[in-house]
Write a protein that holds these residues in place. Sequence first.
Motif, PDB file in Angstrom:
ATOM      1  N   LYS A   1      -0.960  -6.304  -5.452  1.00  0.00           N
ATOM      2  CA  LYS A   1       0.456  -6.720  -5.225  1.00  0.00           C
ATOM      3  C   LYS A   1       0.377  -6.928  -3.675  1.00  0.00           C
ATOM      4  O   LYS A   1      -0.376  -6.487  -2.641  1.00  0.00           O
ATOM      5  CB  LYS A   1       1.750  -5.267  -5.325  1.00  0.00           C
ATOM      6  CG  LYS A   1       1.537  -5.385  -6.710  1.00  0.00           C
ATOM      7  CD  LYS A   1       2.057  -5.972  -7.402  1.00  0.00           C
ATOM      8  CE  LYS A   1       2.551  -5.615  -9.246  1.00  0.00           C
ATOM      9  NZ  LYS A   1       2.645  -7.003  -9.992  1.00  0.00           N
ATOM     10  N   ASN A   2       1.323  -7.507  -3.079  1.00  0.00           N
ATOM     11  CA  ASN A   2       2.157  -7.728  -1.500  1.00  0.00           C
ATOM     12  C   ASN A   2       1.461  -6.180  -0.348  1.00  0.00           C
ATOM     13  O   ASN A   2       1.140  -6.104   0.156  1.00  0.00           O
ATOM     14  CB  ASN A   2       2.902  -7.750  -0.970  1.00  0.00           C
ATOM     15  CG  ASN A   2       3.095  -8.311  -0.261  1.00  0.00           C
ATOM     16  OD1 ASN A   2       2.352  -8.398   0.469  1.00  0.00           O
ATOM     17  ND2 ASN A   2       4.671  -9.114   0.106  1.00  0.00           N
ATOM     18  N   ARG A   3       2.335  -4.961  -1.483  1.00  0.00           N
ATOM     19  CA  ARG A   3       2.215  -4.270  -0.958  1.00  0.00           C
ATOM     20  C   ARG A   3       0.876  -3.667  -0.537  1.00  0.00           C
ATOM     21  O   ARG A   3       0.699  -2.813   0.211  1.00  0.00           O
ATOM     22  CB  ARG A   3       2.962  -2.746  -1.097  1.00  0.00           C
ATOM     23  CG  ARG A   3       3.409  -1.566  -1.176  1.00  0.00           C
ATOM     24  CD  ARG A   3       4.221  -0.857  -1.633  1.00  0.00           C
ATOM     25  NE  ARG A   3       5.346  -1.226  -1.861  1.00  0.00           N
ATOM     26  CZ  ARG A   3       6.431  -0.721  -2.772  1.00  0.00           C
ATOM     27  NH1 ARG A   3       5.950   0.064  -3.211  1.00  0.00           N
ATOM     28  NH2 ARG A   3       7.590  -1.290  -2.602  1.00  0.00           N
ATOM     29  N   VAL A   4       0.232  -3.263  -1.894  1.00  0.00           N
ATOM     30  CA  VAL A   4      -1.323  -2.565  -1.767  1.00  0.00           C
ATOM     31  C   VAL A   4      -2.066  -3.458  -0.369  1.00  0.00           C
ATOM     32  O   VAL A   4      -2.687  -3.212   0.330  1.00  0.00           O
ATOM     33  CB  VAL A   4      -2.330  -3.009  -2.748  1.00  0.00           C
ATOM     34  CG1 VAL A   4      -3.186  -2.444  -2.400  1.00  0.00           C
ATOM     35  CG2 VAL A   4      -1.573  -2.152  -4.016  1.00  0.00           C
ATOM     36  N   THR A   5      -1.734  -5.139  -0.557  1.00  0.00           N
ATOM     37  CA  THR A   5      -2.524  -5.949   0.403  1.00  0.00           C
ATOM     38  C   THR A   5      -2.391  -5.332   1.575  1.00  0.00           C
ATOM     39  O   THR A   5      -3.158  -5.081   3.079  1.00  0.00           O
ATOM     40  CB  THR A   5      -2.694  -7.278   0.412  1.00  0.00           C
ATOM     41  OG1 THR A   5      -2.954  -7.192  -1.262  1.00  0.00           O
ATOM     42  CG2 THR A   5      -3.178  -7.920   0.796  1.00  0.00           C
TER      43      THR A   5
ATOM     44  N   HIS B   1      -1.804  -2.664   3.168  1.00  0.00           N
ATOM     45  CA  HIS B   1      -2.079  -0.993   4.099  1.00  0.00           C
ATOM     46  C   HIS B   1      -3.570  -2.108   4.147  1.00  0.00           C
ATOM     47  O   HIS B   1      -4.135  -1.286   5.072  1.00  0.00           O
ATOM     48  CB  HIS B   1      -1.441  -0.755   2.473  1.00  0.00           C
ATOM     49  CG  HIS B   1      -0.363   0.179   2.827  1.00  0.00           C
ATOM     50  ND1 HIS B   1       0.355   0.481   3.969  1.00  0.00           N
ATOM     51  CD2 HIS B   1       0.682   0.025   2.137  1.00  0.00           C
ATOM     52  CE1 HIS B   1       1.551   0.780   3.918  1.00  0.00           C
ATOM     53  NE2 HIS B   1       1.552   0.640   2.599  1.00  0.00           N
ATOM     54  N   HIS B   2      -4.458  -2.728   2.929  1.00  0.00           N
ATOM     55  CA  HIS B   2      -5.716  -2.452   3.254  1.00  0.00           C
ATOM     56  C   HIS B   2      -5.507  -3.654   4.580  1.00  0.00           C
ATOM     57  O   HIS B   2      -6.740  -3.428   5.615  1.00  0.00           O
ATOM     58  CB  HIS B   2      -6.156  -3.851   1.958  1.00  0.00           C
ATOM     59  CG  HIS B   2      -7.732  -4.075   2.239  1.00  0.00           C
ATOM     60  ND1 HIS B   2      -8.354  -2.217   1.746  1.00  0.00           N
ATOM     61  CD2 HIS B   2      -8.389  -4.507   2.278  1.00  0.00           C
ATOM     62  CE1 HIS B   2      -9.654  -2.675   2.443  1.00  0.00           C
ATOM     63  NE2 HIS B   2      -9.848  -4.847   2.316  1.00  0.00           N
ATOM     64  N   PHE B   3      -4.980  -4.526   4.860  1.00  0.00           N
ATOM     65  CA  PHE B   3      -5.580  -5.302   6.118  1.00  0.00           C
ATOM     66  C   PHE B   3      -4.337  -5.346   7.534  1.00  0.00           C
ATOM     67  O   PHE B   3      -4.412  -6.108   7.728  1.00  0.00           O
ATOM     68  CB  PHE B   3      -5.205  -7.011   5.374  1.00  0.00           C
ATOM     69  CG  PHE B   3      -6.027  -7.589   4.584  1.00  0.00           C
ATOM     70  CD1 PHE B   3      -7.097  -8.344   5.267  1.00  0.00           C
ATOM     71  CD2 PHE B   3      -5.958  -7.291   3.563  1.00  0.00           C
ATOM     72  CE1 PHE B   3      -7.936  -8.117   4.530  1.00  0.00           C
ATOM     73  CE2 PHE B   3      -7.046  -8.284   2.839  1.00  0.00           C
ATOM     74  CZ  PHE B   3      -7.760  -8.885   3.296  1.00  0.00           C
ATOM     75  N   ASN B   4      -3.456  -4.565   7.293  1.00  0.00           N
ATOM     76  CA  ASN B   4      -2.558  -3.683   8.463  1.00  0.00           C
ATOM     77  C   ASN B   4      -1.831  -4.605   9.055  1.00  0.00           C
ATOM     78  O   ASN B   4      -1.941  -4.941   9.875  1.00  0.00           O
ATOM     79  CB  ASN B   4      -4.380  -3.157   9.274  1.00  0.00           C
ATOM     80  CG  ASN B   4      -3.417  -1.673  10.140  1.00  0.00           C
ATOM     81  OD1 ASN B   4      -1.983  -2.049   9.587  1.00  0.00           O
ATOM     82  ND2 ASN B   4      -3.182  -1.467  11.147  1.00  0.00           N
ATOM     83  N   ARG B   5      -1.514  -5.575   8.530  1.00  0.00           N
ATOM     84  CA  ARG B   5      -0.486  -6.646   8.306  1.00  0.00           C
ATOM     85  C   ARG B   5       0.849  -6.474   7.976  1.00  0.00           C
ATOM     86  O   ARG B   5       1.147  -5.397   6.595  1.00  0.00           O
ATOM     87  CB  ARG B   5      -0.315  -8.079   8.194  1.00  0.00           C
ATOM     88  CG  ARG B   5      -2.361  -8.569   8.838  1.00  0.00           C
ATOM     89  CD  ARG B   5      -1.379  -9.112  10.009  1.00  0.00           C
ATOM     90  NE  ARG B   5      -3.693  -9.341  10.171  1.00  0.00           N
ATOM     91  CZ  ARG B   5      -3.618  -9.835  11.574  1.00  0.00           C
ATOM     92  NH1 ARG B   5      -2.904  -9.844  12.270  1.00  0.00           N
ATOM     93  NH2 ARG B   5      -4.177  -9.967  12.080  1.00  0.00           N
ATOM     94  N   SER B   6       1.971  -6.840   8.599  1.00  0.00           N
ATOM     95  CA  SER B   6       3.607  -6.465   6.995  1.00  0.00           C
ATOM     96  C   SER B   6       3.300  -7.532   6.211  1.00  0.00           C
ATOM     97  O   SER B   6       2.628  -8.653   6.049  1.00  0.00           O
ATOM     98  CB  SER B   6       4.006  -7.722   8.509  1.00  0.00           C
ATOM     99  OG  SER B   6       4.472  -8.732   8.724  1.00  0.00           O
ATOM    100  N   GLY B   7       4.391  -6.961   5.508  1.00  0.00           N
ATOM    101  CA  GLY B   7       4.326  -7.914   4.073  1.00  0.00           C
ATOM    102  C   GLY B   7       4.434  -9.536   3.642  1.00  0.00           C
ATOM    103  O   GLY B   7       3.909 -10.575   3.092  1.00  0.00           O
TER     104      GLY B   7
END
Length: 69
Positions: A19-23, A25-31
């Motif tokens: 999901k967007n939320r997990v990604t 956090h992993h890439f340290n970017r905004s949704g």
Amino acid sequence: MLVDEQVTMFLYIISHHLKNRVTKHHFNRSGETVSRSFYNVLNIFIRLQDVLFKKAVPITTNSIVPKWK
């Protein structure tokens, strides 16, 4: 954001079905950034589908290859 990071993010989402939320956090970017990058790369793949993907050739009923009989 660089193109290679956008493509990496796209492949990460596709390959792990995340999901967007997990990604984000992993890439340290905004949704919003994750979503925009994903759809940018997806649109490029759609535009280049004729170049990237091979067209399927239908198998005829009178094929002589034993594998397809």
